[in-house]
Design an enzyme around this catalytic site. Sequence first.
Site, PDB file in Angstrom:
ATOM      1  N   GLU A   1      43.435  31.934  37.902  1.00 35.81           N
ATOM      2  CA  GLU A   1      42.983  31.791  39.280  1.00 35.81           C
ATOM      3  C   GLU A   1      41.941  32.857  39.621  1.00 35.81           C
ATOM      4  O   GLU A   1      41.985  33.963  39.096  1.00 35.81           O
ATOM      5  CB  GLU A   1      44.189  31.899  40.227  1.00 35.81           C
ATOM      6  CG  GLU A   1      45.123  30.705  40.048  1.00 35.81           C
ATOM      7  CD  GLU A   1      46.405  30.774  40.857  1.00 35.81           C
ATOM      8  OE1 GLU A   1      46.977  29.714  41.118  1.00 35.81           O
ATOM      9  OE2 GLU A   1      46.854  31.873  41.220  1.00 35.81           O
TER      10      GLU A   1
ATOM     11  N   CYS B   1      37.102  37.810  43.325  1.00 37.95           N
ATOM     12  CA  CYS B   1      38.212  38.492  42.660  1.00 37.95           C
ATOM     13  C   CYS B   1      38.538  37.660  41.417  1.00 37.95           C
ATOM     14  O   CYS B   1      38.922  36.494  41.530  1.00 37.95           O
ATOM     15  CB  CYS B   1      39.394  38.555  43.616  1.00 37.95           C
ATOM     16  SG  CYS B   1      40.899  39.177  42.851  1.00 37.95           S
TER      17      CYS B   1
ATOM     18  N   CYS C   1      50.032  38.073  32.338  1.00 35.75           N
ATOM     19  CA  CYS C   1      49.897  39.536  32.224  1.00 35.75           C
ATOM     20  C   CYS C   1      51.074  40.062  31.422  1.00 35.75           C
ATOM     21  O   CYS C   1      52.197  39.569  31.543  1.00 35.75           O
ATOM     22  CB  CYS C   1      49.886  40.167  33.616  1.00 35.75           C
ATOM     23  SG  CYS C   1      49.484  41.934  33.603  1.00 35.75           S
TER      24      CYS C   1
ATOM     25  N   CYS D   1      54.974  44.791  36.298  1.00 34.17           N
ATOM     26  CA  CYS D   1      55.061  45.366  37.634  1.00 34.17           C
ATOM     27  C   CYS D   1      56.009  44.498  38.462  1.00 34.17           C
ATOM     28  O   CYS D   1      55.810  43.279  38.573  1.00 34.17           O
ATOM     29  CB  CYS D   1      53.682  45.429  38.279  1.00 34.17           C
ATOM     30  SG  CYS D   1      52.513  46.396  37.307  1.00 34.17           S
TER      31      CYS D   1
ATOM     32  N   CYS E   1      54.798  42.047  41.432  1.00 34.85           N
ATOM     33  CA  CYS E   1      53.617  41.185  41.246  1.00 34.85           C
ATOM     34  C   CYS E   1      54.011  39.832  40.642  1.00 34.85           C
ATOM     35  O   CYS E   1      54.737  39.777  39.647  1.00 34.85           O
ATOM     36  CB  CYS E   1      52.614  41.895  40.336  1.00 34.85           C
ATOM     37  SG  CYS E   1      51.146  40.902  40.011  1.00 34.85           S
TER      38      CYS E   1
ATOM     39  N   CYS F   1      46.517  39.577  46.947  1.00 41.57           N
ATOM     40  CA  CYS F   1      46.857  40.467  45.826  1.00 41.57           C
ATOM     41  C   CYS F   1      48.276  40.214  45.339  1.00 41.57           C
ATOM     42  O   CYS F   1      49.212  40.201  46.133  1.00 41.57           O
ATOM     43  CB  CYS F   1      46.847  41.933  46.261  1.00 41.57           C
ATOM     44  SG  CYS F   1      45.243  42.604  46.553  1.00 41.57           S
TER      45      CYS F   1
END
Length: 354
Positions: free
Chosen positions: A95, A108, A115, A119, A122, A340
């Site tokens: 995305e 962005c 990933c 974290c 997230c 975010c």
Amino acid sequence: MDSSAKQDIRKLTLTELEEFFVSKGDKKFRAKQVYEWLWHKSLKNFDDMTNISKETREMLKENFAINHILVDLMQHSSDGTIKNAVKLFDSKIVESVLIPTSKRITACVSSQVGCSLDCNFCATARLKRMRNLNPDEIYDQVVAIKDEAETYFNRPLTNIVFMGMGEPLLNYNNVIEAIDKITSPEGLGMAPRRITLSTVGIPKMIKKMADDGVRFNLAISLHSAINETRSRLMPINNVNPVEDLAESLKYWYEKTKRKVTYEYVIWDGINDDETHARALAKFCKIIPSKVNIIQYNPIDEGEFRQASQDSVEMYVRILENQGIIAKVRKSRGQDIDAACGQLANKNEVGELEG
Ligand code: SAH
């Protein structure tokens, strides 16, 4: 037709393309013409290369494919933010987000599919890492957003942030190659100071960037300057503690003389007390820096909650009293999961989990 079987022409450097044309008995300068169509103009079809003869175009088609990304789904937020779900040549999805403000239009972009870092706050972390993006896949995300900026806002793209899916410093070579293309005149000719790379902060790679003389901006997702808290939020801190991060940032500043930005979310009951705020202020003194306090974007019903307005104000007061610039950033695109930490291919979850 199975285009993936042919070599992707955009994997070739300009020199390699020149060698190819010469080997076919054609002129060397033909390569530059084709290269400009491929990068500067971002063409997806050989047939659209109007200054190239039909014969040459056929020859190129026999030898190469142009593997381009495809914007599979575009969602518009009520605040103007646009989120693209982008399909890669192997059908994987990442995305990217267009964020409009009165002064800027920011792209962005993602650097990896999923990933590998865990974290805890997230949504992308839930996807795990599937693969690194190629330089052209990163470049194409920027081009797609640049086109949307022109179509929907009649304004140019002004900034790029590597704050989408993935950890850019774990796909360093491809990210650097993409940035080289984005900043070069044959590519998009954007100024490096309009680009920001955001990272969890991998000390060894921060030093490497400094040695490589990069000219873009650096942002560190800090979230806490206290090891115990940071490790709880971001397990990578167990292997790269705050002291090592600080040391690498000193190295960065000595070499580049560039300020860094610390990104910081304040969570209720986790880092919303004065001790944490003072630890952040102390960390900010290590090298010239500023702080972006970002709002938490909930990803589930879990343990994390945005801290109170009072805590945010307490942070700002402590930082400002010590001469540190702190900006409180509003969240954008929350209604379409574009903010975010919310990028998680929600509309494709079935496919990704399958
Ligand atoms: N891996 C890179 C870039 C991707 S994350 C990095 O960590 O910097 C982009 C930013 O969003 C980071 O600052 C990250 O800490 C923050 N973020 C992640 N999840 C979030 C959430 N749920 N709410 C608000 N910010 C979040």
